[in-house]
Motif scaffolding. Structure first.
Motif, PDB file in Angstrom:
ATOM      1  N   LYS A 136    -117.094 -30.921  59.077  1.00  0.00           N
ATOM      2  CA  LYS A 136    -116.195 -30.310  60.056  1.00  0.00           C
ATOM      3  C   LYS A 136    -115.955 -28.903  59.530  1.00  0.00           C
ATOM      4  CE  LYS A 136    -113.562 -34.344  61.621  1.00  0.00           C
ATOM      5  NZ  LYS A 136    -112.217 -34.895  61.762  1.00  0.00           N
ATOM      6  N   PRO A 137    -116.755 -27.929  60.019  1.00  0.00           N
ATOM      7  CA  PRO A 137    -116.708 -26.593  59.423  1.00  0.00           C
ATOM      8  C   PRO A 137    -115.290 -26.085  59.266  1.00  0.00           C
ATOM      9  CG  PRO A 137    -118.412 -26.702  61.062  1.00  0.00           C
ATOM     10  CD  PRO A 137    -117.657 -27.998  61.142  1.00  0.00           C
ATOM     11  N   PRO A 138    -114.978 -25.478  58.136  1.00  0.00           N
ATOM     12  CA  PRO A 138    -115.848 -25.090  57.030  1.00  0.00           C
ATOM     13  C   PRO A 138    -115.947 -26.148  55.921  1.00  0.00           C
ATOM     14  CG  PRO A 138    -113.693 -24.138  56.699  1.00  0.00           C
ATOM     15  CD  PRO A 138    -113.627 -24.935  57.979  1.00  0.00           C
ATOM     16  N   VAL A 139    -115.440 -27.340  56.125  1.00  0.00           N
ATOM     17  CA  VAL A 139    -115.343 -28.339  55.057  1.00  0.00           C
ATOM     18  C   VAL A 139    -116.277 -29.514  55.339  1.00  0.00           C
ATOM     19  CG1 VAL A 139    -113.747 -29.882  53.854  1.00  0.00           C
ATOM     20  CG2 VAL A 139    -112.941 -27.693  54.680  1.00  0.00           C
ATOM     21  N   THR A 140    -116.816 -30.099  54.251  1.00  0.00           N
ATOM     22  CA  THR A 140    -117.572 -31.341  54.349  1.00  0.00           C
ATOM     23  C   THR A 140    -116.761 -32.421  53.657  1.00  0.00           C
ATOM     24  OG1 THR A 140    -119.668 -30.162  54.330  1.00  0.00           O
ATOM     25  CG2 THR A 140    -119.733 -32.505  53.795  1.00  0.00           C
ATOM     26  N   TYR A 141    -116.254 -33.367  54.438  1.00  0.00           N
ATOM     27  CA  TYR A 141    -115.454 -34.461  53.902  1.00  0.00           C
ATOM     28  C   TYR A 141    -116.383 -35.597  53.488  1.00  0.00           C
ATOM     29  CZ  TYR A 141    -111.598 -32.056  56.219  1.00  0.00           C
ATOM     30  OH  TYR A 141    -110.686 -31.121  56.623  1.00  0.00           O
ATOM     31  N   SER A 142    -116.034 -36.308  52.416  1.00  0.00           N
ATOM     32  CA  SER A 142    -116.819 -37.448  51.949  1.00  0.00           C
ATOM     33  C   SER A 142    -115.908 -38.662  51.803  1.00  0.00           C
ATOM     34  CB  SER A 142    -117.472 -37.141  50.610  1.00  0.00           C
ATOM     35  OG  SER A 142    -118.341 -36.047  50.730  1.00  0.00           O
ATOM     36  N   PHE A 143    -116.411 -39.809  52.246  1.00  0.00           N
ATOM     37  CA  PHE A 143    -115.643 -41.050  52.201  1.00  0.00           C
ATOM     38  C   PHE A 143    -116.518 -42.168  51.665  1.00  0.00           C
ATOM     39  CE2 PHE A 143    -114.384 -38.564  55.941  1.00  0.00           C
ATOM     40  CZ  PHE A 143    -113.053 -38.314  55.645  1.00  0.00           C
ATOM     41  N   ARG A 144    -115.961 -43.013  50.815  1.00  0.00           N
ATOM     42  CA  ARG A 144    -116.648 -44.225  50.371  1.00  0.00           C
ATOM     43  C   ARG A 144    -116.103 -45.374  51.209  1.00  0.00           C
ATOM     44  NH1 ARG A 144    -116.466 -43.844  45.207  1.00  0.00           N
ATOM     45  NH2 ARG A 144    -118.620 -43.172  45.103  1.00  0.00           N
ATOM     46  N   LEU A 145    -116.987 -46.049  51.906  1.00  0.00           N
ATOM     47  CA  LEU A 145    -116.612 -47.114  52.823  1.00  0.00           C
ATOM     48  C   LEU A 145    -116.232 -48.356  52.021  1.00  0.00           C
ATOM     49  CD1 LEU A 145    -118.286 -47.735  56.139  1.00  0.00           C
ATOM     50  CD2 LEU A 145    -117.805 -49.682  54.731  1.00  0.00           C
ATOM     51  N   LEU A 146    -115.018 -48.832  52.212  1.00  0.00           N
ATOM     52  CA  LEU A 146    -114.547 -50.032  51.528  1.00  0.00           C
ATOM     53  C   LEU A 146    -114.612 -51.262  52.422  1.00  0.00           C
ATOM     54  CD1 LEU A 146    -111.399 -48.560  49.740  1.00  0.00           C
ATOM     55  CD2 LEU A 146    -113.696 -48.848  48.813  1.00  0.00           C
ATOM     56  N   PRO A 170    -106.013 -46.816  53.633  1.00  0.00           N
ATOM     57  CA  PRO A 170    -106.468 -46.932  52.239  1.00  0.00           C
ATOM     58  C   PRO A 170    -107.319 -48.176  51.975  1.00  0.00           C
ATOM     59  CG  PRO A 170    -104.181 -46.265  52.301  1.00  0.00           C
ATOM     60  CD  PRO A 170    -104.578 -46.585  53.715  1.00  0.00           C
ATOM     61  N   GLU A 171    -107.197 -49.202  52.805  1.00  0.00           N
ATOM     62  CA  GLU A 171    -108.024 -50.398  52.660  1.00  0.00           C
ATOM     63  C   GLU A 171    -109.401 -50.214  53.295  1.00  0.00           C
ATOM     64  OE1 GLU A 171    -105.889 -53.567  54.506  1.00  0.00           O
ATOM     65  OE2 GLU A 171    -104.055 -53.155  53.384  1.00  0.00           O
ATOM     66  N   ILE A 172    -109.544 -49.216  54.171  1.00  0.00           N
ATOM     67  CA  ILE A 172    -110.771 -49.015  54.934  1.00  0.00           C
ATOM     68  C   ILE A 172    -111.738 -48.079  54.206  1.00  0.00           C
ATOM     69  CG2 ILE A 172    -111.704 -48.265  57.153  1.00  0.00           C
ATOM     70  CD1 ILE A 172    -109.839 -50.761  57.228  1.00  0.00           C
ATOM     71  N   TYR A 173    -111.223 -46.979  53.680  1.00  0.00           N
ATOM     72  CA  TYR A 173    -112.094 -46.027  52.976  1.00  0.00           C
ATOM     73  C   TYR A 173    -111.345 -45.343  51.844  1.00  0.00           C
ATOM     74  CZ  TYR A 173    -109.868 -42.331  55.796  1.00  0.00           C
ATOM     75  OH  TYR A 173    -108.975 -41.473  56.385  1.00  0.00           O
ATOM     76  N   GLU A 174    -112.148 -44.776  50.932  1.00  0.00           N
ATOM     77  CA  GLU A 174    -111.619 -43.997  49.816  1.00  0.00           C
ATOM     78  C   GLU A 174    -112.113 -42.570  50.003  1.00  0.00           C
ATOM     79  OE1 GLU A 174    -112.230 -43.705  44.980  1.00  0.00           O
ATOM     80  OE2 GLU A 174    -113.173 -45.314  46.107  1.00  0.00           O
ATOM     81  N   ASN A 175    -111.213 -41.619  49.967  1.00  0.00           N
ATOM     82  CA  ASN A 175    -111.578 -40.217  50.138  1.00  0.00           C
ATOM     83  C   ASN A 175    -112.153 -39.695  48.828  1.00  0.00           C
ATOM     84  OD1 ASN A 175    -111.807 -37.534  50.797  1.00  0.00           O
ATOM     85  ND2 ASN A 175    -109.746 -37.372  51.634  1.00  0.00           N
ATOM     86  N   VAL A 176    -113.433 -39.323  48.833  1.00  0.00           N
ATOM     87  CA  VAL A 176    -114.088 -38.808  47.627  1.00  0.00           C
ATOM     88  C   VAL A 176    -114.522 -37.355  47.833  1.00  0.00           C
ATOM     89  CG1 VAL A 176    -114.833 -41.049  46.751  1.00  0.00           C
ATOM     90  CG2 VAL A 176    -116.305 -39.820  48.347  1.00  0.00           C
ATOM     91  N   THR A 177    -113.816 -36.638  48.691  1.00  0.00           N
ATOM     92  CA  THR A 177    -114.126 -35.241  48.952  1.00  0.00           C
ATOM     93  C   THR A 177    -113.829 -34.415  47.701  1.00  0.00           C
ATOM     94  OG1 THR A 177    -113.465 -35.574  51.243  1.00  0.00           O
ATOM     95  CG2 THR A 177    -113.649 -33.300  50.488  1.00  0.00           C
ATOM     96  N   PRO A 178    -114.793 -33.579  47.258  1.00  0.00           N
ATOM     97  CA  PRO A 178    -114.550 -32.745  46.073  1.00  0.00           C
ATOM     98  C   PRO A 178    -113.401 -31.763  46.296  1.00  0.00           C
ATOM     99  CG  PRO A 178    -116.868 -32.692  46.718  1.00  0.00           C
ATOM    100  CD  PRO A 178    -116.131 -33.409  47.792  1.00  0.00           C
ATOM    101  N   ALA A 179    -112.717 -31.410  45.228  1.00  0.00           N
ATOM    102  CA  ALA A 179    -111.562 -30.513  45.312  1.00  0.00           C
ATOM    103  C   ALA A 179    -111.960 -29.127  45.810  1.00  0.00           C
ATOM    104  CB  ALA A 179    -110.881 -30.402  43.957  1.00  0.00           C
TER     105      ALA A 179
END
Length: 125
Positions: free
Chosen positions: A54-64, A77-86
């Motif tokens: 989603k410009p300008p950011v790329t969000y990353s999620f680990r599917l739980l 919080p039970e569905i996904y974990e946000n692993v977007t870099p700082a």
């Protein structure tokens, strides 16, 4: 249920407001699973890493938990974990701060004082 369609999951996990927007993002190459661009019908499973641009950011999620029914925001919080870099959030903050040059739609032309401030800012380079 141990798999879900990526477009349904993106909508159910509240990444996108509607399923249509989620499907369009997949079709336009803005969604990838494990660094591979995907179609809206791609099935995802637990442990997959989903990247959404989603410009300008790329969000990353680990599917739980793969779900296809929308859930309340408190259950996310039970569905996904946000692993977007700082550094992506820093990029978002820098974009927000520097956005004052772009005038809001409908505010009209800058006043003489605002024009001088813009010119002074742009000459700092």
């Amino acid at each position: 249920m141990n798999e879900a369609r990526i477009d349904k999951w993106l909508w159910a996990a509240r990444i996108f407001k509607t399923r249509t927007i989620a499907a369009d993002a997949c079709k336009n190459g803005r969604v990838s699973v494990n660094d591979v661009n995907v179609k809206p019908s791609r099935m995802v499973k637990e442990g997959d890493v989903i990247s959404v641009r989603k410009p300008p950011v790329t969000y990353s999620f680990r599917l739980l938990k793969p779900i296809e029914q929308r859930v309340g925001a408190k259950l996310l919080p039970e569905i996904y974990e946000n692993v977007t870099p700082a550094d992506q959030y820093e990029l978002l903050e820098m974009n927000r701060i520097s956005g004052f040059i772009d005038r809001a739609r409908g505010t009209g032309r800058p006043t003489k004082k605002e024009r001088r401030a813009i010119d002074a800012f742009l000459e700092l380079d």
